[in-house]
Design an enzyme around this catalytic site. Structure first.
Site, short mmCIF file in Angstrom:
data_model
loop_
_atom_site.label_atom_id
_atom_site.label_comp_id
_atom_site.label_asym_id
_atom_site.label_seq_id
_atom_site.Cartn_x
_atom_site.Cartn_y
_atom_site.Cartn_z
N GLY A 45 -6.98 -11.31 -7.80
CA GLY A 45 -8.19 -11.36 -7.58
C GLY A 45 -9.42 -12.10 -6.56
O GLY A 45 -10.45 -12.65 -5.86
N SER A 46 -8.37 -13.56 -5.99
CA SER A 46 -9.67 -14.30 -4.80
C SER A 46 -10.20 -13.67 -3.99
O SER A 46 -10.75 -14.21 -3.72
CB SER A 46 -8.35 -15.52 -4.69
OG SER A 46 -7.52 -15.95 -4.21
N ASN A 47 -9.44 -12.98 -3.36
CA ASN A 47 -9.67 -12.18 -1.54
C ASN A 47 -11.45 -11.36 -1.99
O ASN A 47 -11.80 -11.20 -1.71
CB ASN A 47 -9.07 -11.20 -1.13
CG ASN A 47 -8.24 -12.21 0.06
OD1 ASN A 47 -8.26 -12.60 0.53
ND2 ASN A 47 -6.82 -12.77 -0.54
N LEU A 52 -0.87 -3.97 -5.14
CA LEU A 52 0.23 -2.67 -4.53
C LEU A 52 0.94 -1.81 -5.03
O LEU A 52 2.29 -1.64 -4.70
CB LEU A 52 1.18 -4.40 -5.52
CG LEU A 52 0.59 -5.56 -6.07
CD1 LEU A 52 1.42 -6.59 -6.53
CD2 LEU A 52 0.81 -6.24 -4.18
N LEU A 75 1.56 2.59 -3.51
CA LEU A 75 1.53 3.08 -2.10
C LEU A 75 -0.30 3.43 -2.68
O LEU A 75 -0.07 4.06 -3.52
CB LEU A 75 2.57 3.80 -2.38
CG LEU A 75 2.19 4.70 -1.21
CD1 LEU A 75 2.70 3.44 0.03
CD2 LEU A 75 3.77 5.25 -0.87
N ASN A 124 -6.03 -2.75 4.46
CA ASN A 124 -5.69 -3.83 3.15
C ASN A 124 -5.41 -5.21 4.24
O ASN A 124 -5.86 -4.10 5.78
CB ASN A 124 -4.53 -2.86 3.67
CG ASN A 124 -2.92 -3.49 2.68
OD1 ASN A 124 -3.19 -4.51 1.24
ND2 ASN A 124 -2.12 -4.07 3.03
N HIS A 139 -2.83 -7.95 4.69
CA HIS A 139 -0.93 -8.05 4.15
C HIS A 139 -0.63 -9.65 4.94
O HIS A 139 -1.61 -10.53 5.76
CB HIS A 139 0.00 -7.57 5.35
CG HIS A 139 0.85 -7.41 4.55
ND1 HIS A 139 1.87 -7.02 3.89
CD2 HIS A 139 2.22 -7.95 5.83
CE1 HIS A 139 3.08 -7.22 3.76
NE2 HIS A 139 3.58 -7.73 4.73
N ASP A 154 2.15 -0.63 5.00
CA ASP A 154 2.19 -1.71 5.33
C ASP A 154 2.19 -0.32 7.61
O ASP A 154 2.82 -1.73 8.32
CB ASP A 154 3.60 -2.30 5.68
CG ASP A 154 2.90 -3.48 3.82
OD1 ASP A 154 1.64 -3.20 3.77
OD2 ASP A 154 3.94 -3.64 3.64
N GLU A 183 -7.37 -15.93 4.82
CA GLU A 183 -8.01 -14.97 4.34
C GLU A 183 -9.42 -14.67 3.79
O GLU A 183 -10.47 -14.05 4.18
CB GLU A 183 -6.86 -14.03 2.71
CG GLU A 183 -5.70 -13.53 3.89
CD GLU A 183 -4.58 -13.41 2.21
OE1 GLU A 183 -4.14 -12.59 2.22
OE2 GLU A 183 -5.07 -13.94 0.58
C1 GAR Z 1 -3.15 -11.91 -0.65
O1 GAR Z 1 -2.41 -13.23 -0.15
C2 GAR Z 1 -2.82 -10.67 -0.57
O2 GAR Z 1 -3.47 -11.00 1.07
C3 GAR Z 1 -1.27 -10.13 -0.79
O3 GAR Z 1 -1.41 -10.66 -2.33
C4 GAR Z 1 -2.78 -12.03 -2.24
C5 GAR Z 1 -3.44 -11.70 -3.45
O4 GAR Z 1 -3.99 -12.72 -3.66
N1 GAR Z 1 -1.61 -8.62 -0.76
C6 GAR Z 1 -0.03 -8.77 -0.21
O5 GAR Z 1 1.03 -9.11 0.33
C7 GAR Z 1 -0.12 -6.95 -0.47
N2 GAR Z 1 1.09 -6.66 0.33
P1 GAR Z 1 -5.49 -12.27 -3.99
O6 GAR Z 1 -5.45 -11.68 -5.47
O7 GAR Z 1 -5.89 -14.05 -4.95
O8 GAR Z 1 -6.92 -12.12 -3.90
#
Ligand code: GAR
Length: 193
Positions: free
Chosen positions: A15-17, A88, A90, A105, A107, A148, A177
């Site tokens: 969940g850093s994003n 993750l 669908l 989303n 990616h 995707d 990101e």
């Molecule tokens: C992120 O890098 C995101 O782009 C990726 O998971 C990571 C989550 O990081 N998403 C995918 O791979 C989707 N197919 P986070 O939980 O630290 O935000």
């Protein structure tokens, strides 16, 4: 004047994003993160949301695919835009249909390459490096019924050096990101009526 729009974040892991997006919109007049929806009961994103004063809900596979639990929450919270940030699963049709072009989303690769089922996080970075690519990047896209596959909104690239590992590439990708995703969300919000 444009009204402040409501965002729901779907996340499955660290969940850093999600945290970066919540903070970005804390003092925004464009949007606000109303809630976090998560399919993993002990995911770190739930702690991050709680620390930032954002409500969260955990749901099971059956609740997601066989019930109206999530669409009911989205409607109750008057959500305008759904943001998948490390989510993750669908998204089922009962959510896609009412939110067509209102689900985006991120990616961690340059789609259409390295997308599809099973392509997430470090799996992607390992494959990108193993194939000898000299660059990778991020893709923000609309979400449709396939993994995707929706229209691309934005991409940004980074270089891969000979010494990069999946972990160092992940750091470069995360930096992209954090820099771009909130701004792209903001620009999408501004187009929603
Ligand atoms: C992120 O890098 C995101 O782009 C990726 O998971 C990571 C989550 O990081 N998403 C995918 O791979 C989707 N197919 P986070 O939980 O630290 O935000």
């Amino acid at each position: 004047m444009l009204e402040n729009k409501n965002i729901a974040i779907f996340a499955s892991g660290n969940g850093s994003n999600a945290e970066n997006i919540i903070k970005y919109f804390e003092n925004s007049t464009t949007g606000k993160v109303k809630t976090v929806l998560c399919n993993i009961p002990n995911a770190h994103v739930l702690i991050r949301a709680n620390n930032l004063g954002v409500t969260s809900t955990v749901f099971s596979r059956d609740e997601f695919y066989m019930s109206d639990k999530i669409i009911d929450i989205l409607q109750l919270e008057k959500i305008d835009l759904i943001v998948l940030a490390g989510f993750l699963w669908l998204v089922p049709e009962n959510i896609i249909k009412p939110y067509r072009n209102k689900i985006i989303n991120i990616h961690p690769a340059l789609l259409p390459n390295y997308g599809g089922k099973g392509m997430y996080g470090n799996n992607i970075h390992k494959a990108v490096i193993a194939d000898g690519n000299k660059e990778s990047g991020i893709t923000v896209h609309y979400v449709n019924e396939k993994y995707d596959d929706g229209d691309i909104i934005f991409q940004a690239k980074c270089k891969i050096s000979d010494t990069d590992t999946p972990e160092t590439l992940a750091q470069k990708i995360h930096a992209l990101e954090y820099e771009y995703f909130p701004k792209i969300i903001e620009s999408v919000l501004m187009k929603i009526q």
